[in-house]
Design a protein around this motif. Structure first.
Motif, PDB file in Angstrom:
ATOM      1  N   PRO A   1       0.830  -1.211   0.000  1.00  0.00           N
ATOM      2  CA  PRO A   1       0.000   0.000   0.000  1.00  0.00           C
ATOM      3  C   PRO A   1       0.869   1.268   0.000  1.00  0.00           C
ATOM      4  N   ARG A   2       1.883   1.271   0.786  1.00  0.00           N
ATOM      5  CA  ARG A   2       2.726   2.481   0.809  1.00  0.00           C
ATOM      6  C   ARG A   2       3.400   2.678  -0.537  1.00  0.00           C
ATOM      7  N   ALA A   3       3.781   1.549  -1.238  1.00  0.00           N
ATOM      8  CA  ALA A   3       4.381   1.670  -2.556  1.00  0.00           C
ATOM      9  C   ALA A   3       3.372   2.137  -3.571  1.00  0.00           C
ATOM     10  N   ALA A   5       1.034   4.151  -3.101  1.00  0.00           N
ATOM     11  CA  ALA A   5       0.784   5.583  -2.895  1.00  0.00           C
ATOM     12  C   ALA A   5       1.758   6.440  -3.692  1.00  0.00           C
ATOM     13  N   LEU A   6       2.822   5.852  -4.135  1.00  0.00           N
ATOM     14  CA  LEU A   6       3.814   6.625  -4.894  1.00  0.00           C
ATOM     15  C   LEU A   6       3.417   6.817  -6.352  1.00  0.00           C
TER      16      LEU A   6
END
Length: 354
Positions: A1-3, A5-6
């Motif tokens: 998920p954090r990736a 967001a990029l």
């Protein structure tokens, strides 16, 4: 998920697992190519490459030998020649030890065969005996095995010819025994001829034991030295010289032995006569022309030419007569005939030979 967001939503692609139809569509070309087999390309015949040009081999550079190498090679050559001389001496000594060859050892030094030397000379060979063969080995006359064998053959030929002539004189119907025959009878002469042939065979048998390699080496040494002597220090064979005028017979011995001054005067007089003839001047009635062949006439012509034209170089008429300059030749001719020189006042005719 954090990736995730990029990246923006439009940059994210979701890939699902392919179904059977998609997999079949992907591998269909591969299967068709495998079933078709390898493609055979037509063979193209290529033209043969052109042959390479023939290039001559580069000449070997002549290496200059050092003095030490030359000395060492000369020493090896002398050692080979010395070994051959020792073997030849051994053969000759074996012949001298046999009593049956005693007649041939010193036959040229005895008075019993006075005509042997003349007989050998008539055959165009050297008169030899066993002692002279040994002396030829020591003096270097026989440096090769072939030359020594030729010496033995000449010795036997001379002896056989001498005694064959003795037999002819003895068996001649005329009473000429006292005129040409020696002290040997026909039987003795035939025995000596047989002994000479036997001695030649003895020499051949003993010389066959000489080292063949050594004999070939000595042959090469003698041939190389003869070539070097012919070539000279420069290393090039001297070309035949052109024969001189005396050798061709163009100059007589009388002219060579004549006085050089008189010959020079004669040559100058001939040149002067040719020059006057080319100029169209008749010098037959001119006293000065008669004096031209003498020392006084040439002196008078010189003085006249000097008075007529001071530009004549030193040597005067002689220099012009020798063809040294065409410019002063007309002045000399005019002065010699008593006529005024071109561009000068007429001199007195007393000295011009009028």
């Amino acid at each position: 998920p954090r990736a995730l967001a990029l990246f923006a939503p439009e940059d994210i692609l979701e890939v699902s697992a392919p179904n059977a139809a998609a997999r079949a569509e992907f591998f269909e070309p591969v299967l068709q190519a495998a079933l078709a087999g390898p493609q055979v390309r037509p063979r193209v015949e290529r033209a043969p490459p052109p042959p390479l040009p023939e290039v001559p081999e580069a000449p070997e550079e002549e290496r200059v030998r050092s003095p030490e190498e030359i000395t060492a090679e000369k020493k090896r050559e002398e050692d080979a020649l010395r070994r051959l001389r020792m073997q030849l001496r051994f053969v000759v000594e074996q012949v001298t030890l046999e009593r049956k060859w005693k007649l041939f050892v010193t036959m040229l030094g005895d008075d019993e065969l006075p005509g042997l030397r003349r007989c050998a000379t008539s055959l165009g060979i050297d008169a030899l005996d066993v002692c002279l063969l040994l002396s030829g080995i020591d003096s270097g006359r026989f440096k090769t095995l072939a030359s020594f064998e030729q010496g033995v053959a000449d010795m036997v030929r001379g002896v056989c010819t001498y005694f064959e002539r003795e037999i002819e004189v003895r068996e001649s119907p005329e009473d000429s025994v006292a005129a040409g025959a020696g002290d040997y009878s026909v039987v003795e002469s035939r025995r000596i001829i047989s002994k000479a042939r036997a001695m030649e065979d003895f020499f051949s048998e003993k010389l066959a034991c000489v080292d063949a390699t050594l004999a070939a080496e000595c042959e090469a040494i003698v041939a190389r030295r003869a070539k070097e002597a012919l070539a000279g220090p420069s290393g090039h064979v001297a070309a035949p010289t052109r024969p001189t005028r005396q050798q061709r017979g163009e100059v007589s011995d009388a002219l060579l032995r004549a006085d050089p001054e008189a010959a020079a005067r004669l040559i100058r007089a001939e040149k002067r006569a040719a020059m006057l003839a080319n100029a169209g001047i008749d010098d037959s009635d001119n006293e000065g022309g008669q004096e031209g062949n003498t020392e006084e006439g040439r002196g008078a012509a010189t003085e006249a030419a000097a008075e007529a034209s001071p530009a004549i170089p030193e040597g005067g008429a002689e220099g012009v007569a020798d063809g040294a300059g065409e410019e002063n030749s007309g002045e000399l001719v005019a002065a010699a005939n008593g006529a005024p020189a071109p561009g000068a006042s007429a001199p007195g005719c007393g000295e011009g030979g009028s």
